[in-house]
Design a protein around this motif. Structure first.
Motif, mmCIF file in Angstrom:
data_model
loop_
_atom_site.group_PDB
_atom_site.id
_atom_site.type_symbol
_atom_site.label_atom_id
_atom_site.label_comp_id
_atom_site.label_asym_id
_atom_site.label_seq_id
_atom_site.Cartn_x
_atom_site.Cartn_y
_atom_site.Cartn_z
ATOM 1 N N LYS A 23 0.835 -1.206 0.000
ATOM 2 C CA LYS A 23 0.000 0.000 0.000
ATOM 3 C C LYS A 23 0.874 1.262 0.000
ATOM 4 O O LYS A 23 0.620 2.212 -0.740
ATOM 5 C CB LYS A 23 -0.912 -0.006 1.236
ATOM 6 N N GLU A 58 -8.734 2.324 -0.536
ATOM 7 C CA GLU A 58 -8.531 2.557 0.901
ATOM 8 C C GLU A 58 -7.822 3.884 1.144
ATOM 9 O O GLU A 58 -8.156 4.628 2.074
ATOM 10 C CB GLU A 58 -7.676 1.423 1.511
ATOM 11 N N LEU A 59 -6.832 4.178 0.292
ATOM 12 C CA LEU A 59 -6.071 5.424 0.460
ATOM 13 C C LEU A 59 -6.936 6.651 0.177
ATOM 14 O O LEU A 59 -6.763 7.707 0.797
ATOM 15 C CB LEU A 59 -4.827 5.406 -0.445
ATOM 16 N N ARG A 61 -10.276 6.628 0.633
ATOM 17 C CA ARG A 61 -11.205 6.660 1.763
ATOM 18 C C ARG A 61 -10.556 7.335 2.979
ATOM 19 O O ARG A 61 -11.178 8.135 3.678
ATOM 20 C CB ARG A 61 -11.606 5.220 2.112
ATOM 21 N N ASP A 62 -9.254 7.028 3.211
ATOM 22 C CA ASP A 62 -8.582 7.583 4.383
ATOM 23 C C ASP A 62 -8.037 8.988 4.165
ATOM 24 O O ASP A 62 -7.362 9.547 5.040
ATOM 25 C CB ASP A 62 -7.444 6.638 4.817
ATOM 26 N N ILE A 406 0.547 5.819 6.832
ATOM 27 C CA ILE A 406 0.008 4.843 5.889
ATOM 28 C C ILE A 406 0.264 3.414 6.330
ATOM 29 O O ILE A 406 -0.581 2.543 6.166
ATOM 30 C CB ILE A 406 0.538 5.120 4.464
#
Lengths: 411, 411
Positions: A23, A58-59, A61-62, A406
């Motif tokens: 990620k 996901e990145l 979303r965050d 992260i």
């Protein structure tokens, strides 16, 4: 010149012990590209498009990535593809260069782009650790003001200074800019600034800036030699900063170029630094030209006066720069003879004194290098200002902050 | 002293690109241990006992390993366990050190044990490539005779010589021992000797001997500085020989210790070599003592005469060694300041001239090194003979031959 963003590809995925999670590698690839389509991230890293889609969602979303318009298609027709980019507001870091007479800071957003800088003249005689911490806090706040950011918007800082720095342990063994020795500087600065801090030798940080954004991007091995108050060297071997067996790195400025030679501020004699650094030039100027009387003031003021004299044809002033240049040739030739790098970058604000690297000096360095058929090293002159060093410090902080945010891993 | 066999464990299995196949790693582990039980090989490498049993059976079948009696059990009771060892007769290699005045060769069996050596005085003025090839063949045959081996019993040779050697390409760019330049020496020697040959800079091979059998075994980083006809350096960084960006390695002897200084045989001025190597001492002896007249002959004869004079109290002779020692201190201090190794090994036959490293010289090197709290480098003196260098050459050949025989891979 230093580009705003590196333009090289991010290369295939790194594996094995010490490699960051996928990620994070996807994130770093996007940051390094600026704007890049998901499919190209997968191609660059050599991983499946599915993994990129899942992890980049996901990145997003965050709050670390955004979707943006990509570069137009080569055909010039049709809607540009959707690309990914770093969300600049996801975090900010400050990079600080501390030195003898001037501190410099730069604020960088999460995309790695400089958004503000500040500098603080700070000529203090016999500076203490306490003063240095005060000054670091001052330049830090000045930079925040310039960026118009509230304190909480900055999550990490990188600080570079001359001397022997144990980057891993966060210890400063010795610096020429203040008197205290063996100081746990990283934790002291973290306490004072109220955030995560990384520290390193200033030339190492400049070298990282060259490796990430500058001429070093395409090279596995190169050397950066700096001339400032002192003479420093950063060395990249096999794509990594070489820090020596104990982690304090290389000290070109204190290699000896003359047995029983000129006195160095480290207390020894014959160091390269004692012939080519600021104080060495000023010392000679004092003796030969009586400049202390005519132009009292800081080292910088005195050096400018000396430079003006040399430009105006004063032979004594010229001979001061010429001699410094010849000893610099010896230092450069020794670096090439020992390390055999394909590129040596001469850097630091003082490179504007072109007497130090006039063509005859570079020619002399070439003559002093063992040749015998070995390809010659290229020499580049980068007369960049202190903000590039500070940007190296910011990049160190950004890498550290990215690890934490992260991957949830503290370095 | 150099042990007959390394005693360290062989460490966990190496993985990733460039790592040898498991069968070869098992073999190397057994060679490095001398005698070792299968279960201990599995433990050392961190692989299953089953793999070790299967692959070592193949190695026994193919004649590379033998079963032997292992070391007695710690309890002192019961039958010693069955151990594995390398079958010494499975292959032989020759290691050769070529130099100005003396060539040396050693024959090593497949277990890595020296079985014979030979030396050939070879003081030739203006040596050519053709003469060098003749001499290499002579010393090679002398070593075979000493070992009482027929020609076919030796399958590979390693050859070390001073100068700029491209080990990977097998090219010699330049050597001080003969006049020809840019020579494909590896293939020429292979043709002449009729077997596989590897070539390398002689100091690199001595450094490999230290890394495999000597003081370097326990260290990831160290430097070897040699004083012979010239001054050389081998550098191990991160467990590997550092060869520089172009593969020719480090050239400490041609770093400059004095601007416009003494003339070096490379044609430049102020090289460290021009102050501390054989010819530099002889040159001074000629001027001050008129030794050419009294003791005509080779450099070695002249140096012995100078050393005798110094021991007998001749102040001029002593001052020659003292000055050389002081410049050597500068060179050592510069190596430590730049590379920061935990250990520097001073080696070469000339280390018997203890004036060069008397305690005051080492103290001076320490004083000339930037300290400021950085741990000091340890200095060891290894006054070993040329056969250790030749053994390094043999080890290079043995590694190459093992690749070919066991993995079927030519390097």
């Amino acid at each position: 010149m230093l580009d705003a963003q590196p333009t090289d590809g991010c290369g295939p995925i790194r594996k094995g012990p010490g490699a960051p999670p996928l990620k994070q590698q996807i994130f770093e690839c996007i940051r390094s590209a600026g704007r890049i389509a998901r499919v190209d991230v997968a191609k660059e890293l050599g991983v499946s498009a599915g993994s990129v889609t899942t992890l980049s969602s996901e990145l997003i979303r965050d709050g670390f990535l955004i979707e943006a318009e990509g570069p137009p298609r080569d055909t010039g027709r049709g809607r540009p593809p959707v690309a990914l980019g770093v969300r600049p507001e996801a975090g900010h870091v400050v990079g600080i260069k501390l030195s003898d007479e001037m501190h410099t800071a730069v604020v960088v957003d999460f995309a790695g782009r400089p958004v503000a800088e500040a500098s603080l003249p700070a000529a203090v005689t016999g500076r203490s650790l306490a003063t240095t911490l005060d000054e670091a806090e001052t330049i830090f706040r000045m930079a925040l003001d310039q960026a118009n950011l509230p304190e909480g918007a900055v999550q990490a800082a990188g600080v570079g200074l001359p001397g022997l720095v144990d980057h891993v342990e966060g210890m400063l063994l010795w610096s020429p800019i203040f008197r205290d020795r063996r100081v746990p500087l990283r934790s002291m600065l973290a306490d004072r600034l109220g955030l995560r801090v990384q520290i390193d030798n200033d030339v190492n940080l400049l070298t990282l800036a060259e490796l990430w954004y500058g001429s070093g991007r395409a090279l596995s091995n190169f050397a950066v030699v700096t001339i400032e108050q002192g003479v420093g060297m950063g060395l990249v071997l096999g794509d990594k900063l070489y820090r020596g067996a104990h982690g304090y790195g290389t000290e070109l400025g204190h290699t000896k170029v003359q047995l029983d030679g000129a006195l160095c501020r480290c207390g020894q004699r014959g160091c390269l630094e004692a012939y080519v650094s600021d104080y060495a030039l000023v010392r000679e100027a004092t003796a030969a030209l009586g400049l202390w009387g005519r132009a009292p003031g800081s080292t910088r003021v005195l050096l400018e006066a000396l430079f003006d004299e040399a430009k105006a044809g004063n032979e004594a002033a010229r001979s001061i720069f010429r001699r410094a240049g010849r000893f610099l040739s010896v230092g450069l030739a020794n670096v090439v003879t020992l390390f055999d790098p394909p590129l040596v970058i001469l850097s630091g604000a003082r490179m504007r004194y072109d007497y130090l690297y006039a063509s005859e000096m570079l020619e002399e360095a070439r003559r002093l290098t063992l040749d015998q058929g070995r390809p010659a090293a290229r020499v580049e002159i980068h007369a960049w200002g202190d903000w590039v060093w500070a940007r190296g410090a910011a990049t160190l902080a950004l890498a550290d902050l990215t690890d934490v945010l992260i991957s949830g891993e503290a370095a």
